[in-house]
Design an enzyme around this catalytic site. Sequence first.
Site, PDB file in Angstrom:
ATOM      1  N   VAL A   8       0.885  -1.172   0.000  1.00  0.00           N
ATOM      2  CA  VAL A   8       0.000   0.000   0.000  1.00  0.00           C
ATOM      3  C   VAL A   8       0.921   1.219   0.000  1.00  0.00           C
ATOM      4  CG1 VAL A   8      -2.055   1.010   1.066  1.00  0.00           C
ATOM      5  CG2 VAL A   8      -1.503  -1.389   1.490  1.00  0.00           C
ATOM      6  N   HIS A   9       1.654   1.342  -1.107  1.00  0.00           N
ATOM      7  CA  HIS A   9       2.793   2.270  -1.196  1.00  0.00           C
ATOM      8  C   HIS A   9       2.544   3.629  -0.504  1.00  0.00           C
ATOM      9  CE1 HIS A   9       4.495  -0.481  -4.166  1.00  0.00           C
ATOM     10  NE2 HIS A   9       3.370  -0.414  -4.826  1.00  0.00           N
ATOM     11  N   ASP A  10       1.579   4.374  -1.019  1.00  0.00           N
ATOM     12  CA  ASP A  10       1.450   5.782  -0.612  1.00  0.00           C
ATOM     13  C   ASP A  10       1.037   5.940   0.845  1.00  0.00           C
ATOM     14  OD1 ASP A  10       0.110   6.590  -3.863  1.00  0.00           O
ATOM     15  OD2 ASP A  10       2.168   6.647  -3.137  1.00  0.00           O
TER      16      ASP A  10
END
Length: 342
Positions: free
Chosen positions: A270-272
């Site tokens: 969930v990179h961001d």
Amino acid sequence: MQSCRQFVVQLIRSVALLAIFSATAAQAVEKRNLIIDTDPGADDVVALLLALASPEELNVMAITTVAGNVRIDKTSRNARLAREWAGREEVPVYAGAGRPLVRTPIYAENIHGKEGLPGVEVHEPKKGLAEGNAVQYLVDTLKKAAPHSITIAMLGPQTNLALALVQAPEITQGIKEVVVMGGAHFNGGNITPVAEFNLYADPDAAKVVLASGVKLTYVPLDVTHKILTSEQRLRQIEALNNQAGKLVGNILNEYVKADMVHYGLPGGPVHDASVIAWLLKPELFTGKQINLVIDSREGPGFGQTVADWYDTLGQNKNVFWVENGDAQGFFDLLTQRLARLK
Ligand code: RIB
Ligand code: CA
């Protein structure tokens, strides 16, 4: 056998210690003025919900949008959707750059879908965009800000901030620090074998930001690929039984499929949202100050972040590179904050 008096004294001591601890913990969280620059995007929307659900720690001054995962009209619509879903429509959304500084535009509809938001129905949010362009908003706001008072979270290609820095280099005076979701070193890239999408989408912009000398933290694939969804983690979010939990569960269920197949992983990153978690609970993460160089030359290294983790070249350590994180701690924080939303 402890006397009643001893018990009361012990109880008073424990209550006093608890009061000191909670006061200290509260002091430890310094409220930040924050501008979120973003290309929503599935994981951007999760990041926006997490940030907008955390008003004690984050004064989200504005959301500025950029083309990246999808085109600017859709990233801007999706930012307004996230704002609506978070019940924070007082936060202005400014639309920014519709294309990178130099290279031909690329998008990631194969990952984020045609609408830039997989797994959920989209609609036209009630509240519109703020008047004016994101770049001018950054210039005007950072020029008049108190010295080093505003944090900028960069969740997409860094085009808007680069344009603002080219137009008015003096805006660095208002910037406390810039925290970038981007780059890859140990992990390898996700759009080429060496490049991560946000850097690959506009490496020239990332070089302008790097050269500006602002305090810079990178949250690269090296750490985001260690903070993965799982059946249990998605279930804990969906068990919130509120709109936010349902939306995030449906978005992530769909969004992570491509990465799970591509990397053969049991879950997806969930990179961001990892950037927002860094701002909320930095103790969940580890990293170190390193020298970073960005490659914008045409060729196999285009968009690569050359992170000198072992200080081989002994160059100026211009970036804090986050390399590891507590995955369960991240999902517990995300779940706890989403529980606050409707
Ligand atoms: O490589 C991942 C990054 O690219 C994330 O910010 C995602 O939203 C895309 O913009
Ligand atoms: Ca993004």
